[in-house]
Design an enzyme around this catalytic site. Structure first.
Site, short mmCIF file in Angstrom:
data_model
loop_
_atom_site.label_atom_id
_atom_site.label_comp_id
_atom_site.label_asym_id
_atom_site.label_seq_id
_atom_site.Cartn_x
_atom_site.Cartn_y
_atom_site.Cartn_z
N HIS A 1 17.76 -17.13 -26.13
CA HIS A 1 17.08 -18.27 -25.51
C HIS A 1 16.39 -17.89 -24.19
CE1 HIS A 1 19.36 -21.59 -27.94
NE2 HIS A 1 19.21 -20.48 -28.64
N ASP B 1 14.36 -21.30 -37.75
CA ASP B 1 13.59 -22.05 -36.75
C ASP B 1 13.49 -21.29 -35.42
OD1 ASP B 1 16.40 -22.49 -36.56
OD2 ASP B 1 16.08 -24.23 -35.28
N GLU C 1 18.17 -24.99 -36.98
CA GLU C 1 19.53 -24.77 -36.47
C GLU C 1 19.65 -25.20 -35.02
OE1 GLU C 1 22.86 -23.49 -34.56
OE2 GLU C 1 20.99 -22.53 -34.04
N GLU C 2 18.54 -25.11 -34.28
CA GLU C 2 18.61 -25.24 -32.82
C GLU C 2 18.66 -26.67 -32.29
OE1 GLU C 2 19.09 -22.87 -30.81
OE2 GLU C 2 18.27 -21.01 -31.63
ZN LIG Z 1 19.88 -20.27 -30.51
ZN LIG Z 2 20.81 -18.85 -33.21
#
Ligand SMILES: [Zn+2]
Ligand SMILES: [Zn+2]
Length: 407
Positions: free
Chosen positions: A366, A82, A140-141
């Site tokens: 990020h 993702d 996952e995020e």
């Molecule tokens: Zn991340």
């Molecule tokens: Zn990650």
């Protein structure tokens, strides 16, 4: 040697692996909305000849089996796919074509790496003793994460050991790192609404000043970390948002909002902080005539790498890449839903450093300018291959090692 043949095949597939990564990078999709990405992964696996593919596992996961000719253990390898809701600012030729969405954590790299491993091993299926289970994970995020639902759907039921990797920028490319025991923190979140009583700034006696009460809460709650927790256990309480008032000089704000995050490793510390945030906030508010609502949301558990499997990785990687390229890494306060896999089965989550100062790859995960050195795709792939080599091929050597250590 099986491994050297695999390594050559992996290296030969490098340009293609890069093209997969760039395709994924150009077409990022946010957590729980990875439709095209999932189709791409399934299609690519099928093109390698994989016939045993499960889709929609635990919601949006994809699983592919590579069963060797002879019996042996089943090794699970996980890659997440993702992206994040970030507007990309890298200026790369293959930058995101989806406005406001970006692969800014390297999950495009994790997926391309594992696809490459799947491709290489498919050509050597006959020689394997055991099974490789490729686990491609969505979301996952964003809580509750895809890892939890995939594990709950039984993705690890037939798996003996599970491994995963994360790229690490901007740490300079060239090293693979591991961390035994706790490796990444449990990231929790909280929101506090403080209800005071608004009024004229010149007459505080007729009000309950929510700004003052919020300030006490921000200050006092730090004493959980400095005075109430076991000093040998790590923990963080961070207030990331404080909102009150509408910009006036002469009005006492009626309401204040606070938001923040808690990071811990030990479950008992996590319980303590959750309880203290709630009870202390209530007491402080009560003492000042305000009321409050506290919402505490638990994120993923802490990532706990199993000692034996981590030691094994350290040995395998050292054997493969040499001592200078492998080192332990300290635990970190970031979170990862690979934690759920490691609660279920023995294994380890390892890291491939992927920054490159010279190429300007200096931004953290990020970040809108996040990138990684694509050579990390190859290095990560070799890590997985060395694990397969250990469990599904190198039986004789393993037996000798065990015999020696048992004496
Ligand atoms: Zn991340
Ligand atoms: Zn990650």
């Amino acid at each position: 040697m099986a491994y050297s043949k695999w390594e050559a095949a992996l290296t030969a597939n490098y340009e293609t692996t890069v093209s997969w990564r760039r395709y994924l990078h150009e077409h990022p999709e946010p957590s729980f909305e990875e439709w095209e990405t999932r189709a791409f992964i399934a299609k690519t696996l099928k093109s390698f000849g994989y016939s045993e593919i499960q889709e929609n596992v635990g919601g949006g996961g994809i699983v592919a089996y590579l069963r060797g000719k002879k019996a042996g253990p089943t090794i699970g390898f996980r890659a997440d796919f993702d992206a994040l809701r970030i507007q990309e600012a890298t200026g790369l030729a293959f930058a995101s074509k989806n406005p406001g969405v970006m692969h800014a954590c390297g999950h495009d790299g994790h997926t391309a790496t594992l696809l490459s491993v799947a491709k290489v091993l498919a050509d050597f299926q006959e020689s394997l003793s055991g099974t490789v289970k490729f686990i491609f994970q969505h979301a996952e995020e964003v809580l509750p994460g895809g890892g939890k639902s995939m594990v709950e759907a039984g993705v690890l039921d037939d798996v003996d050991y599970v491994y995963g990797l994360h790229l690490r920028s901007p740490l300079e490319f060239g090293k693979v790192t591991y961390c035994s025991g706790y490796a990444m923190a449990a990231p929790d979140f909280f929101e506090i609404k403080i209800q005071g009583k608004g009024g004229h700034a010149a007459h505080p006696d007729a009000t309950v000043d929510s700004v003052l009460v919020a300030s006490y809460v921000v200050n006092q709650l730090q004493s959980i970390i400095s005075r109430q927790k076991d000093p040998m256990k790590s923990g963080v309480v961070t207030f990331s948002t404080l909102k009150a008032g509408d910009g006036a000089y002469n009005v006492i704000a009626d309401t204040a909002f606070l938001k923040g995050t808690v990071r811990t490793f030990a479950p008992e510390l996590r319980d303590l902080i959750e309880e203290k945030i709630s009870s202390m906030t209530k007491s402080i508010c009560e003492a000042h005539g305000a009321t409050c609502e506290v919402t505490y949301t638990r994120g993923y558990p802490a990532v706990y790498n199993h000692e034996e499997e981590t030691k094994l990785l350290a040995e395998l990687f050292t054997e493969t890449f040499g001592e200078a390229s492998v080192e332990p890494t300290p635990l970190r306060m970031g979170g990862e839903d690979f934690a759920y896999y490691l609660q279920e089965k023995p294994g380890s989550f390892f890291f491939v450093n992927s920054g490159n100062k010279e190429k300007g790859i200096i931004y953290p995960h990020h970040h809108p300018k996040f990138d990684f050195d694509e050579r990390a795709l190859l290095l990560g792939g070799k890590c997985f291959l060395s694990i397969v080599d250990h469990y599904l091929v190198d039986k004789q050597k393993k037996t000798i090692k065990e015999t020696v250590s048992n004496q």
